[in-house]
Design a protein around this motif. Structure first.
Motif, PDB file in Angstrom:
ATOM      1  N   MET A   1       1.289   7.554   5.624  1.00 46.01           N
ATOM      2  CA  MET A   1      -0.099   7.988   5.489  1.00 46.01           C
ATOM      3  C   MET A   1      -0.435   8.096   4.007  1.00 46.01           C
ATOM      4  N   LYS A   2      -1.605   7.610   3.597  1.00 51.32           N
ATOM      5  CA  LYS A   2      -2.000   7.634   2.200  1.00 51.32           C
ATOM      6  C   LYS A   2      -2.163   9.061   1.713  1.00 51.32           C
ATOM      7  N   LYS A   3      -1.564   9.334   0.565  1.00 54.10           N
ATOM      8  CA  LYS A   3      -1.641  10.671  -0.008  1.00 54.10           C
ATOM      9  C   LYS A   3      -2.894  10.815  -0.873  1.00 54.10           C
ATOM     10  N   GLY A 136       2.223  -2.861   2.548  1.00 55.37           N
ATOM     11  CA  GLY A 136       3.487  -2.225   2.918  1.00 55.37           C
ATOM     12  C   GLY A 136       3.922  -1.101   2.012  1.00 55.37           C
ATOM     13  N   GLY A 137       4.946  -0.390   2.456  1.00 53.61           N
ATOM     14  CA  GLY A 137       5.522   0.710   1.686  1.00 53.61           C
ATOM     15  C   GLY A 137       5.106   2.086   2.176  1.00 53.61           C
ATOM     16  N   GLY A 195      -4.519  -2.434  -5.682  1.00 54.39           N
ATOM     17  CA  GLY A 195      -5.645  -3.351  -5.579  1.00 54.39           C
ATOM     18  C   GLY A 195      -7.000  -2.731  -5.804  1.00 54.39           C
ATOM     19  N   ASN A 196      -7.078  -1.397  -6.002  1.00 53.37           N
ATOM     20  CA  ASN A 196      -8.374  -0.754  -6.194  1.00 53.37           C
ATOM     21  C   ASN A 196      -9.070  -1.225  -7.467  1.00 53.37           C
ATOM     22  N   GLY A 197      -8.268  -1.636  -8.442  1.00 52.09           N
ATOM     23  CA  GLY A 197      -8.831  -2.199  -9.664  1.00 52.09           C
ATOM     24  C   GLY A 197      -8.702  -3.710  -9.693  1.00 52.09           C
ATOM     25  N   GLY A 198      -8.120  -4.266  -8.641  1.00 47.86           N
ATOM     26  CA  GLY A 198      -7.961  -5.710  -8.531  1.00 47.86           C
ATOM     27  C   GLY A 198      -6.531  -6.196  -8.516  1.00 47.86           C
ATOM     28  N   LEU A 199      -5.586  -5.369  -9.004  1.00 45.30           N
ATOM     29  CA  LEU A 199      -4.185  -5.782  -9.109  1.00 45.30           C
ATOM     30  C   LEU A 199      -3.363  -5.272  -7.930  1.00 45.30           C
ATOM     31  N   TYR A 200      -2.508  -6.137  -7.401  1.00 48.28           N
ATOM     32  CA  TYR A 200      -1.599  -5.745  -6.329  1.00 48.28           C
ATOM     33  C   TYR A 200      -0.151  -5.819  -6.790  1.00 48.28           C
ATOM     34  N   GLY A 201       0.633  -4.791  -6.399  1.00 51.63           N
ATOM     35  CA  GLY A 201       2.071  -4.803  -6.586  1.00 51.63           C
ATOM     36  C   GLY A 201       2.745  -5.193  -5.287  1.00 51.63           C
ATOM     37  N   VAL A 202       4.052  -5.041  -5.227  1.00 54.47           N
ATOM     38  CA  VAL A 202       4.805  -5.471  -4.045  1.00 54.47           C
ATOM     39  C   VAL A 202       4.515  -4.586  -2.839  1.00 54.47           C
ATOM     40  N   ALA A 203       4.466  -3.267  -3.051  1.00 58.12           N
ATOM     41  CA  ALA A 203       4.308  -2.324  -1.933  1.00 58.12           C
ATOM     42  C   ALA A 203       3.153  -1.363  -2.211  1.00 58.12           C
ATOM     43  N   PRO A 204       1.915  -1.792  -2.019  1.00 56.73           N
ATOM     44  CA  PRO A 204       0.746  -0.999  -2.431  1.00 56.73           C
ATOM     45  C   PRO A 204       0.494   0.272  -1.632  1.00 56.73           C
ATOM     46  N   GLN A 205       1.185   0.443  -0.503  1.00 58.54           N
ATOM     47  CA  GLN A 205       1.013   1.679   0.264  1.00 58.54           C
ATOM     48  C   GLN A 205       2.107   2.715  -0.034  1.00 58.54           C
ATOM     49  N   ALA A 206       3.039   2.375  -0.916  1.00 62.41           N
ATOM     50  CA  ALA A 206       4.091   3.335  -1.284  1.00 62.41           C
ATOM     51  C   ALA A 206       3.504   4.432  -2.164  1.00 62.41           C
ATOM     52  N   ALA A 370      11.041  -0.597  -0.915  1.00 58.97           N
ATOM     53  CA  ALA A 370      10.118   0.336  -0.264  1.00 58.97           C
ATOM     54  C   ALA A 370       9.432  -0.329   0.924  1.00 58.97           C
ATOM     55  N   LYS A 371       9.053  -1.579   0.759  1.00 60.32           N
ATOM     56  CA  LYS A 371       8.390  -2.308   1.845  1.00 60.32           C
ATOM     57  C   LYS A 371       9.327  -2.487   3.038  1.00 60.32           C
ATOM     58  N   VAL A 372      10.574  -2.844   2.753  1.00 58.97           N
ATOM     59  CA  VAL A 372      11.576  -3.019   3.809  1.00 58.97           C
ATOM     60  C   VAL A 372      11.868  -1.689   4.492  1.00 58.97           C
ATOM     61  N   TRP A 373      12.024  -0.637   3.722  1.00 61.15           N
ATOM     62  CA  TRP A 373      12.359   0.687   4.247  1.00 61.15           C
ATOM     63  C   TRP A 373      11.248   1.207   5.144  1.00 61.15           C
ATOM     64  N   ALA A 374      10.002   0.922   4.752  1.00 62.16           N
ATOM     65  CA  ALA A 374       8.860   1.409   5.538  1.00 62.16           C
ATOM     66  C   ALA A 374       8.838   0.817   6.939  1.00 62.16           C
TER      67      ALA A 374
END
Length: 419
Positions: A1-3, A136-137, A195-206, A370-374
């Motif tokens: 859940m998003k913090k 993921g994440g 992605g809120n500013g346009g950039l995405y990392g590997v696990a954006p929900q971590a 983190a993505k795999v663990w999630a």
């Protein structure tokens, strides 16, 4: 859940062995002088309780590691004098620094480039050249131990769960982790930019635990780092949560405090990911903590396809060729590879930057973990590590000095990817 973007203060939950105490100012990169003599960090230990008590009283305590001793600051004259005390063991504490290569000039940008919403490294780790956003994440924490993080950056703000400084006032300072160097913000962006500013990392929900352990010049004391590692482990236990530590930092010198802290965290279920170092392509050039068996050492790949695979960067540190092919991890072994050359990510100014180094490879791997663990939150850190190794075996790296079929000393098991 998003913090919430608000920091969750968890000091009351900490069950740590570390006992911050009053002492000399602890910015690992600050130059402290007394009567013209530069001060440095030392570790003092003794089986003689009275001697330890006297030493603590006389010099002050930076971090108390109990059975391992305590750290403090002193100058060369004090250090030499204390060495004559046969009841005390005293040694200088190694400094660690960011694992960023200066082989190319830093490129910074004030605004986000639309073409870089998913930089080449994110596309590569997802094995999708047409990727427009990552995912993921959820429920997994990535603890970035670095120069701090700009927690107000558009691509990171809503992921921030903890923000702490281990370089100030001989204690853990909650609610501050200011990054004035840029490195830590860049690392965090590759791992989990949302992605809120346009950039995405590997696990954006971590979720992000931003721990400042290095000063504004990119260097820091190994006891501050060790304290942060132990704190992560204790927080993971107290909060009953899964945590991946990312350390894009290193040194050629092994610190017993960091080694013991990594082992402590790993035994408590934390997965430790670290940069291999930027001293390649020579063999045996992996730095610490990446060289430790309980840390996943990550090599850096370039955005170059050669022999049908990505190429290991020359700057990326190597293990030893006589361990090739055994598919096991010991001291001084590269474990997996990830994108690390010309990486576009967030910057401490609120903008973006392109830099290179195994520092940039490590957070790609941490984000993947983190993505795999999630997807399987009941898995252990050991099982997630094995999963990363399995993924790496599926994409062997055949290009770059020392790279070859199977487990090799340059790329390890290979490039661990999402698919």
């Amino acid at each position: 859940m998003k913090k919430s973007a608000k920091f969750i203060t968890t000091a009351m939950l900490t069950a740590t062995l570390l006992i911050p105490a009053m002492g000399v100012s602890a910015n690992g990169n600050a130059v402290e002088k007394e009567n013209g003599n530069e001060k440095f960090r030392v570790l003092i230990d003794s089986a003689n309780g009275k001697e330890m008590k006297n030493a603590k009283s006389q010099y002050g305590v930076q971090w108390d590691f109990e059975n391992e001793g305590f750290t403090t600051n002193m100058n060369e004259k004090q250090f030499n004098a204390l060495q004559k005390n046969k009841n005390l063991s005293i040694e200088k504490v190694p400094e660690y620094s960011i694992e960023e290569t200066s082989s190319e000039p830093l490129a910074t940008y004030s605004t986000m480039a639309a073409s870089q919403s998913t930089p080449w490294g994110i596309k590569a780790i997802y094995n999708n050249n047409y990727l427009t956003q990552s995912s993921g994440g959820t429920g997994i924490n990535i603890a970035v131990l670095d120069t701090g993080v700009n927690v107000n950056h558009a691509d990171l703000a809503t992921n921030v769960e903890q923000c702490k400084d281990f370089t100030l006032n001989s204690s853990i300072t909650n609610g501050t982790c200011t990054d004035r160097q840029g490195h830590g913000t860049h690392v965090a962006g590759s791992a989990l930019a949302n992605g809120n500013g346009g950039l995405y990392g590997v696990a954006p929900q971590a979720d992000l635990w931003a721990y400042k352990v290095l000063g504004d010049d990119g260097t820091g004391s190994s006891d501050d780092i060790a304290a942060a590692i132990r704190h992560v482990a204790d927080q993971a236990t107290a909060l009953k949560t899964k945590v991946v530590i990312n350390m894009s930092l290193g040194s050629s010198a092994e610190s017993s405090l960091i080694t013991n802290a990594v082992n402590y965290a790993y035994n408590k279920g934390v997965l430790v990911i670290a940069a291999a170092g930027n001293s390649g392509p020579s063999q045996g050039s992996i730095g610490f903590p990446g060289a430790l068996p309980n840390a996943v050492a990550v090599a850096a790949l370039e955005n170059v396809i050669q022999n049908g695979t990505h190429r290991v960067a020359d700057f990326s540190s190597r293990g030893y060729s006589y361990y090739d092919g055994d598919y096991s991890i010991g001291k001084y072994d590269v474990e997996i590879s990830a994108p690390g050359a010309a990486i576009y990510s967030a910057w401490h100014t609120g903008g973006y930057a392109t830099i290179s180094g195994t520092s940039m490879a490590s957070p790609h791997a941490a984000g993947l973990a983190a993505k795999v663990w999630a997807t399987n939150p009941s898995a252990s850190n050991v099982q997630v590590r094995a999963n990363l190794q399995s993924r790496a075996k599926a994409y062997d790296i055949l290009s770059g000095s020392g790279a070859g079929y199977g487990d090799d000393y340059a790329s390890g098991f290979g490039f661990a990817r999402v698919q």
